[in-house]
Design a protein around this motif. Sequence first.
Motif, PDB file in Angstrom:
ATOM      1  N   ASP A  92      -0.739   1.566  35.636  1.00 58.05           N
ATOM      2  CA  ASP A  92      -1.384   1.012  36.819  1.00 58.05           C
ATOM      3  C   ASP A  92      -1.525   2.020  37.958  1.00 58.05           C
ATOM      4  O   ASP A  92      -2.175   1.717  38.958  1.00 58.05           O
ATOM      5  CB  ASP A  92      -0.591  -0.203  37.333  1.00 58.05           C
ATOM      6  N   LYS A  99       1.031   2.195  29.225  1.00 58.56           N
ATOM      7  CA  LYS A  99       2.197   1.681  29.931  1.00 58.56           C
ATOM      8  C   LYS A  99       3.446   1.841  29.065  1.00 58.56           C
ATOM      9  O   LYS A  99       3.385   1.738  27.844  1.00 58.56           O
ATOM     10  CB  LYS A  99       1.993   0.206  30.279  1.00 58.56           C
ATOM     11  N   SER A 108       4.651  -1.677  34.163  1.00 58.22           N
ATOM     12  CA  SER A 108       3.363  -1.461  34.810  1.00 58.22           C
ATOM     13  C   SER A 108       2.923  -0.002  34.790  1.00 58.22           C
ATOM     14  O   SER A 108       1.745   0.286  34.985  1.00 58.22           O
ATOM     15  CB  SER A 108       3.405  -1.956  36.263  1.00 58.22           C
TER      16      SER A 108
END
Length: 358
Positions: A92, A99, A108
């Motif tokens: 992210d 991930k 994340s």
Amino acid sequence: MSTTLPPMHAALSVLGTMAGQYLASQAQAVQAAAAQTNSLCDVCHAKPKYFDGTKTHSSCSKTCAAKMPNRGTTNNPPQKRKSTKPASQLCDYCHKQPKYNDGTTTHSFCGKTCAKNAKAAGIASAPAKSLKNGCLICGSPKKKGHFCSQTCHSKATKKAPVLLEVPQGHDTFGSVSDQFKASWRHQTSCPTVRRVYKVIGHPTSIAKYEAYRAQVEARGNFAATGRSPGNENRRWHGTTRECLLGDNGNSSLCSSQSCSAMWDPSFGAGIYTSSTSSKSNDYSNNVKPSKLKAVLLNKVVVGRGYKMMQDNTSLTAPPPGYDSVLAEVATGGSLNYDELVCYTENAIRPSYLVMYDA
């Protein structure tokens, strides 16, 4: 008229001097051209390299920097190979690497560095919002359903039956997880949902379910009273899992004919589900050691349900005029938690596989 030629050594000396001067001028021209070329962007070779006041970069802008080949230079560190995974499965923060998964949870970020950078930038919670409506195939935004386009939907159905993992920041993950928590009614703490998989059924199987739902709706006209067509509901089902389907991102269906972790239409006289997740948990078992347990969240055509307060093991079908049996909890009854029993496999289809702490 006679001409006196200069001595050979004198002529060679003059030619040598002229050649030296020419070569020197050419070398200077080459150096000047090289210097000019070296000051240009290594990608477009048209604009000057960007200087930030301290360092001269290898490209003229971020646009050209993104096009740099995967090689290291003094001004550009080696770039990691771009991942081919869907956007929803990428870090992210850097959006380049997958991930990190620790064996139970998909985090994340790809590593501690990106997690630290994201926290420092104050964007640690932002990615969950960006994934809220992501397509389960490519990660692109979608309006409804699980896919952004017919193309992505077709990619999924061509592989059916198949499981697609739902990211933890996705709205679908939240919806399924919230239902699991809200319907946990046993006097024990509700375990944490770790993974959710969307079950993509074969088009032929889905068509049979939808045809049955349409028949039940035609008889009961449930939509006219504000209910869903066929009085469709989501109900839990617990069963025995022989394989490790769902563990550590494993979405491969096993070949065992007796494993019921996925859909098995042979449930005896009836197919049992419940609105209580903790009741279905009582029937969730693992043959192989695992830190996780599994239950299925299903779409069920309830239709007109016949309510019962006591056990009746002799039933092989609902009473005439009814589509299912609703076993409800009542004072003096034999049930502690509700059950919904259907007597045709076309009345039910698995919608999600839910993995949670054992």
